[in-house]
Scaffold this active site. Structure first.
Site, PDB file in Angstrom:
ATOM      1  N   VAL A  36       0.824  -1.209   0.000  1.00  0.00           N
ATOM      2  CA  VAL A  36       0.000   0.000   0.000  1.00  0.00           C
ATOM      3  C   VAL A  36       0.862   1.265   0.000  1.00  0.00           C
ATOM      4  O   VAL A  36       0.551   2.238  -0.689  1.00  0.00           O
ATOM      5  CB  VAL A  36      -0.944  -0.007   1.218  1.00  0.00           C
ATOM      6  CG1 VAL A  36      -1.491   1.385   1.512  1.00  0.00           C
ATOM      7  CG2 VAL A  36      -2.092  -0.981   0.987  1.00  0.00           C
TER       8      VAL A  36
ATOM      9  N   TYR B 181       5.810   3.937 -12.051  1.00  0.00           N
ATOM     10  CA  TYR B 181       6.642   3.135 -12.950  1.00  0.00           C
ATOM     11  C   TYR B 181       8.059   3.712 -12.922  1.00  0.00           C
ATOM     12  O   TYR B 181       8.586   4.147 -13.936  1.00  0.00           O
ATOM     13  CB  TYR B 181       6.106   3.170 -14.382  1.00  0.00           C
ATOM     14  CG  TYR B 181       4.799   2.462 -14.611  1.00  0.00           C
ATOM     15  CD1 TYR B 181       4.208   1.685 -13.621  1.00  0.00           C
ATOM     16  CD2 TYR B 181       4.150   2.559 -15.836  1.00  0.00           C
ATOM     17  CE1 TYR B 181       3.004   1.027 -13.841  1.00  0.00           C
ATOM     18  CE2 TYR B 181       2.948   1.895 -16.075  1.00  0.00           C
ATOM     19  CZ  TYR B 181       2.375   1.142 -15.070  1.00  0.00           C
ATOM     20  OH  TYR B 181       1.186   0.495 -15.305  1.00  0.00           O
TER      21      TYR B 181
END
Length: 515
Positions: free
Chosen positions: A174, A438
């Site tokens: 998370v 990313y």
């Protein structure tokens, strides 16, 4: 068994003190004797002299490219189980000038939570995994060491018509996922994870536990999309749950011929961001064996949690409790990059050239994630994540391989870079934008030295655009002026305007463009 482990650890720990250098020894003593401790920390400190050190380190390495013998290893790992352990780690790290890397799930694509080119220690938060769901309030508090799968499962335990917009890989932590934006298959319906976060807890550089009210809106804004590790140690997030149907429909359509693929891809780029908000249709360029269009028999109905398992390719009928596993189905060496598509690739010839290049390179795959819907309705300044209206899709470049080889890794990373370069005419420009979650060190890094602000702008404007990057720098300078929380792509502080007139002029110029 726990007592036996304690005895074994004390022996190994004593040995580590005898063999470590003074800096690390002093850091460990600082931890053990910290006045901040409300719970003993000795059993949560691991050094290379401890036989279980490799297991603790590798337990949350999700990119095997950074699990080679040549990969730099931490001097110490602190597997905190109490807030006082976090406080002590921060304060002792500052006192002894030891770089701290914070790790939750370990899925960061460049290994920034467990690799560094200088002496460092890991503060591992995998024990911070409590989740408290309130269906009555339609909210949940989730600690940053929990996984997405654990969050999804705990919600499903209490309701089959509630969910949360986040990723489809259940073992992602998370902490990194939320703080960098967080997206999944409900992105067009409900936006990003950060668009549904309403509170947070963070321990700052001074060891204070702050919530949204006490940290202030600027810091809360920064850690909901700007990457939490630049600003402190985020402990938990409070999220708004969203409504999901009791039954959802999933499907997959495959194409094989080049002509057919070109037509489908061309059409997708024209409509993907304009479809009904309840539709999320991802496009992946891959080799398949079916040339039929969508048939009713292709569609499968299931509940929301089962759709997560279906998407992640678990066997049909896997129980919802599968989401609780913290072990990925597969571990590979990998490289990821990202891009944003703002204009349809109108020329089918352009698409054919892309396919031809991919066939030539063989390895990297392209995944197009549609935008529009809720994503286009939210201001690009509402959160640090700015890629909203005007984007058709986000592209993920993915290269995966199984062999352990530094040379092979170099080759495959280069192939991904080649495809990324080839895609330049088809994606965003000035700047060419990228997605923080990313992580991609190819687009710029900082050495966190005197030029860190200018170095940070290189990647910062790609991840956040210029206005949001300026605001992040201002927040960083306010909450962590000495840049304790740092990595190769962290948010820099503003330069200090001390020294001669030339330096003052330089700083004044930077201040004009960054505040």
């Amino acid at each position: 068994m726990s007592h036996l482990f304690g005895l074994v650890f004390v022996f190994l720990f004593a040995h580590s003190l005898a063999t470590s250098d003074n800096a690390h020894e002093n850091f460990i003593r600082c931890l053990i004797n910290s006045p901040d401790l409300t719970f003993p920390i000795t059993g949560e400190i691991y050094t290379p002299a401890n036989a279980t050190f490799p297991d603790v380190l590798q337990a949350y390495i999700r990119n095997l490219r950074f699990n080679e013998s040549t990969t730099p290893k931490p001097a110490i790992i602190v597997t905190a189980i109490d807030l006082s352990h976090v406080r002590a780690s921060i304060k002792c790290g500052k006192q002894h000038k030891l770089l701290m890397k914070t790790r939750s799930g370990g899925h960061d694509y460049e290994g920034l939570s467990y690799v560094a080119d200088q002496p460092f220690f890991i503060l591992d938060l995998f024990n911070f995994r409590s989740i408290n769901v309130s269906i009555e309030e339609e909210t949940a508090w989730v600690q940053t060491g929990a996984t997405l799968g654990e969050l999804f499962y705990r919600i499903s335990e209490k309701s089959n018509t509630h969910g949360f917009p986040a990723g489809v890989c259940p073992t992602v932590g998370v902490g990194g996922h939320f703080s960098g934006g967080g997206y999944g298959n409900m992105i067009r319906k409900y936006g990003l994870s950060v668009d549904n976060i309403i509170d947070a807890e963070i321990i700052d550089v001074n060891g204070r536990l702050l919530n949204r009210e006490s940290m202030g809106e600027d810091l809360f804004w920064a850690i909901t999309g700007g990457g939490g590790v630049s600003f402190g140690v985020v402990i938990s997030y409070k999220v708004n749950l969203v409504r999901v149907p009791a039954t959802v429909t999933v499907f997959q359509v495959r194409r094989i011929s080049e002509e057919n693929v070109t037509d489908v891809a061309h059409r997708w780029l024209q409509v993907a961001d304009k479809l009904d908000n309840d539709l999320f249709i991802r496009m992946v360029f891959n080799v398949v064996n079916d040339t039929n269009g969508l048939q009713r028999s292709d569609c499968q109905e299931m509940n929301w949690t089962q759709s997560i398992l279906w998407y992640y390719s678990f066997p049909a009928g896997s129980p919802d409790s599968t989401l609780l596993s913290r072990i990925p189905r597969t571990l590979t060496h990998l490289k990821r990059k990202s891009d944003y598509v703002k204009n349809p690739i109108y020329s089918k010839q352009g698409l054919r050239l892309i396919f031809k290049k991919m066939i030539e390179l063989e390895l990297p795959a392209l995944t197009f994630n549609p935008y529009g819907g809720r994503m286009a309705e939210i201001s690009e300044f509402a959160k640090p994540f700015p890629h909203r209206a005007g984007n058709i899709a986000k592209i993920q470049y993915a290269a995966d391989w199984n062999e352990d080889s530094v040379d092979l890794a170099s080759r495959n990373v280069d192939l991904t870079r080649v495809l990324h370069e080839f895609m330049t005419p088809f994606v965003s420009k000035f700047p060419r934008q990228a997605f923080l979650n990313y992580r991609d060190l190819d687009i710029g890094v900082t050495d966190n030295g005197k030029n860190s602000f200018l170095q940070g702008m290189v990647y910062g404007v790609k991840y956040f655009k210029e206005t949001n990057f300026r605001r992040l720098v201002k927040v960083k300078t306010m909450v962590d002026p000495d840049n304790f929380f740092r990595n190769e792509q962290s948010i820099p502080t503003l330069p200090s305007c001390l020294g001669g007139s030339k330096m003052s002029h330089f700083c004044d110029s930077l201040a004009c463009i960054s505040i």
